[in-house]
Design a protein around this motif. Structure first.
Motif, PDB file in Angstrom:
ATOM      1  N   ARG A   1       7.553  -3.709   4.855  1.00 28.33           N
ATOM      2  CA  ARG A   1       6.357  -3.082   5.401  1.00 28.33           C
ATOM      3  C   ARG A   1       6.719  -1.825   6.184  1.00 28.33           C
ATOM      4  O   ARG A   1       7.412  -1.896   7.196  1.00 28.33           O
ATOM      5  N   PRO A   2       6.244  -0.651   5.746  1.00 28.36           N
ATOM      6  CA  PRO A   2       6.574   0.594   6.450  1.00 28.36           C
ATOM      7  C   PRO A   2       5.806   0.697   7.766  1.00 28.36           C
ATOM      8  O   PRO A   2       4.783   0.029   7.971  1.00 28.36           O
ATOM      9  N   GLY A   3       6.288   1.578   8.638  1.00 30.45           N
ATOM     10  CA  GLY A   3       5.574   1.869   9.865  1.00 30.45           C
ATOM     11  C   GLY A   3       4.335   2.706   9.611  1.00 30.45           C
ATOM     12  O   GLY A   3       4.149   3.285   8.532  1.00 30.45           O
ATOM     13  N   SER A   4       3.482   2.805  10.600  1.00 31.22           N
ATOM     14  CA  SER A   4       2.191   3.487  10.435  1.00 31.22           C
ATOM     15  C   SER A   4       2.370   4.968  10.113  1.00 31.22           C
ATOM     16  O   SER A   4       1.598   5.530   9.327  1.00 31.22           O
ATOM     17  N   ARG A   5       3.375   5.621  10.689  1.00 26.52           N
ATOM     18  CA  ARG A   5       3.573   7.053  10.414  1.00 26.52           C
ATOM     19  C   ARG A   5       3.918   7.274   8.942  1.00 26.52           C
ATOM     20  O   ARG A   5       3.383   8.186   8.294  1.00 26.52           O
ATOM     21  N   HIS A   6       4.818   6.463   8.407  1.00 28.51           N
ATOM     22  CA  HIS A   6       5.187   6.607   7.006  1.00 28.51           C
ATOM     23  C   HIS A   6       4.017   6.278   6.079  1.00 28.51           C
ATOM     24  O   HIS A   6       3.831   6.922   5.035  1.00 28.51           O
ATOM     25  N   LEU A   7       3.224   5.292   6.453  1.00 25.48           N
ATOM     26  CA  LEU A   7       2.055   4.965   5.637  1.00 25.48           C
ATOM     27  C   LEU A   7       1.056   6.117   5.617  1.00 25.48           C
ATOM     28  O   LEU A   7       0.463   6.423   4.577  1.00 25.48           O
ATOM     29  N   ARG A   8       0.845   6.750   6.771  1.00 25.87           N
ATOM     30  CA  ARG A   8      -0.079   7.901   6.808  1.00 25.87           C
ATOM     31  C   ARG A   8       0.437   9.027   5.919  1.00 25.87           C
ATOM     32  O   ARG A   8      -0.344   9.670   5.199  1.00 25.87           O
ATOM     33  N   GLU A   9       1.743   9.276   5.958  1.00 30.49           N
ATOM     34  CA  GLU A   9       2.324  10.320   5.113  1.00 30.49           C
ATOM     35  C   GLU A   9       2.116  10.002   3.636  1.00 30.49           C
ATOM     36  O   GLU A   9       1.752  10.887   2.833  1.00 30.49           O
ATOM     37  N   LEU A  10       2.309   8.750   3.264  1.00 27.14           N
ATOM     38  CA  LEU A  10       2.127   8.349   1.869  1.00 27.14           C
ATOM     39  C   LEU A  10       0.678   8.468   1.443  1.00 27.14           C
ATOM     40  O   LEU A  10       0.372   8.989   0.358  1.00 27.14           O
ATOM     41  N   ARG A  11      -0.242   8.000   2.281  1.00 30.35           N
ATOM     42  CA  ARG A  11      -1.664   8.078   1.933  1.00 30.35           C
ATOM     43  C   ARG A  11      -2.120   9.531   1.826  1.00 30.35           C
ATOM     44  O   ARG A  11      -2.939   9.871   0.970  1.00 30.35           O
ATOM     45  N   THR A  12      -1.597  10.402   2.678  1.00 33.06           N
ATOM     46  CA  THR A  12      -1.958  11.816   2.598  1.00 33.06           C
ATOM     47  C   THR A  12      -1.512  12.416   1.275  1.00 33.06           C
ATOM     48  O   THR A  12      -2.264  13.136   0.604  1.00 33.06           O
ATOM     49  N   ALA A  13      -0.268  12.115   0.861  1.00 33.69           N
ATOM     50  CA  ALA A  13       0.225  12.629  -0.419  1.00 33.69           C
ATOM     51  C   ALA A  13      -0.586  12.079  -1.580  1.00 33.69           C
ATOM     52  O   ALA A  13      -0.912  12.809  -2.533  1.00 33.69           O
TER      53      ALA A  13
END
Length: 442
Positions: free
Chosen positions: A177-189
């Protein structure tokens, strides 16, 4: 007798199950043609259906990605992808997001022209298209031709709502499970890809089919008639929007051929020398991670008593040659479906084919997801009690052996129940249901 054209991208993990579905349709008397790149013609022969040469993307994978002949640009992107898998889940998914334009919509005009020619020549009643073959789906939409969609991987490849994005796992296994910052980066891409592809689809449709309805959100474009999922109908999967008939086939594996004499001899020797037997296969791309394969084999041999191992090592057989011995068979490729009827467990990468083939065979698994939909599949393996999930980039020999012992001691009853459910469906069931659905809809 209806005529159907089944269109596949040139990737073995997609083409094989689609050819199995084509063969199952043929068993009902359908005149079926399998359309794929020329190196896959043998799958049509095996399925007993016609073949139409059609290339729908520039890259390919005929069975071992590293050994497939590619142009320089595609080979470089494969190397970049493999390098990214060493940096973790989000890094890999971000790399795949950057590659998506070349992977999935390289030559849409050529694909439309080719499908128009096929349609004029064969006059099929309808088509079956891989959900990830977006240029084919877009072309069929623009041409106004009826088609069913085949979802080759996790069901979330068919988007279930405005908050779902292609390339973002619907759920994560506990070990990754990634951290919230990495998840936001992925969702943005993923959102930017979604918007860019949707704009490309709209422009293409206005140019080629201005009188047709707009295709709408690109990654949500699929058949309005029927979708076949090569996956079990787990009750926790996201609920898709209303519309097409949805057919969960459980698996899309043909009955395996008997093992040949050489493999039968290998198994006899391995059972004699090691007792319990584990199959290790990381798929047609990820066998390149020989560092992970080495850790797996070391952990099994050192940490589990009476153990023998079969390893699908791809182009890395030479790099792993020192592991060969009385308890280890290294092979470039293996007859996976046939071996699953003879092994006690499997270590795999979370590919949906490996996952569902293990379920069909009733074999518990240790799952090491690297990319794509493998994280979602791994979460379902974990939740269903079919597998133990580990992070491939934090693997140790001890964690591998401990996970395998857990799989054997706690998962086997769950896997046996799942196997009975999965076997009740399969390719023949899906083909019959699909024929009925398309007969009512088209």
């Amino acid at each position: 007798m209806p005529r159907v054209v089944v269109v596949s991208p040139p990737f073995m993990s997609h083409a094989r199950p689609l050819s199995v579905l084509a063969g199952a349709l043929g068993l009902y008397g359908v005149d079926v043609h399998f359309a794929c790149a020329p190196p896959f013609e043998h799958l049509a022969r095996q399925a007993g259906v016609g073949f139409v040469p059609l290339s729908v993307t520039r890259n390919a994978n005929t069975g071992v990605a590293e050994a497939t002949e590619q142009d320089a640009e595609e080979a470089a992107r494969l190397r970049e992808f493999l390098d990214s898998t060493r940096k973790g889940a989000v890094s890999t998914l971000l790399t795949q997001a950057r590659h998506r334009r070349a992977d999935m919509l390289a030559d849409p005009d050529d694909v439309l022209d080719a499908l128009r020619s096929i349609d004029r020549e064969l006059r099929p009643d309808w088509y079956v298209v891989d959900q990830l073959s977006y240029p084919v789906t877009l072309a069929l939409h623009c041409l106004g031709l009826p088609y069913a969609s085949f979802c080759p991987g996790h069901p979330s490849y068919v988007l279930t709502g405005p908050d779902a994005y292609f390339g973002v796992p619907y759920a994560w296994p506990s070990a990754l499970r990634p951290g919230s910052r990495h998840l936001r980066e992925l969702r943005t891409a993923a959102r930017r890809n979604d918007e860019a592809f949707t704009a490309l689809f709209a422009t293409f449709a206005r140019r080629h089919a201005p009188s047709r309805p707009a295709p709408g959100r690109a990654f949500a474009l699929s058949s309005p008639h029927a979708v076949v999922y090569a996956y079990p109908p787990f009750p926790w999967l996201p609920t898709p929007p209303p519309g097409p008939i949805r057919l969960f086939a459980g698996h899309m594996a043909a009955d395996p051929d008997p093992l040949d004499a050489q493999w039968a001899a290998h198994l006899r020797d391995l059972r004699t020398n090691g007792g319990r037997l584990v199959l290790v296969a990381l798929g047609t791309f990820l066998s390149a991670r020989d560092d992970v394969l080495r850790t797996i084999v070391t952990g099994l041999l050192e940490g589990v008593p009476d153990m023998s191992v079969v390893v699908a090592a791809g182009e890395r057989t030479a790099a792993l040659a020192d592991l060969s011995g009385d308890k280890v068979v290294l092979a470039r490729s293996v007859p996976q479906r046939a071996l699953l009827d003879h092994v006690d467990a499997m270590v795999h990468h979370g590919g949906s084919n490996s996952f569902t083939e293990c379920l069909r065979a009733g074999v518990p698994a240790v799952v090491l997801p690297f990319s794509s939909d493998q994280f979602s599949v791994a979460r379902d393996a974990e939740r269903s009690g079919a597998g133990v999930v580990l992070d491939p980039n934090t693997l140790s020999p001890a964690s591998v052996s401990a996970a395998l012992e857990t799989a054997w001691t706690t998962l086997e009853p769950h896997v046996s129940r799942l196997a009975a459910s999965v076997r009740r469906r399969g390719p023949r069931w899906a083909a019959g249901q699909l024929l009925a659905a398309m007969g009512r809809q088209t």
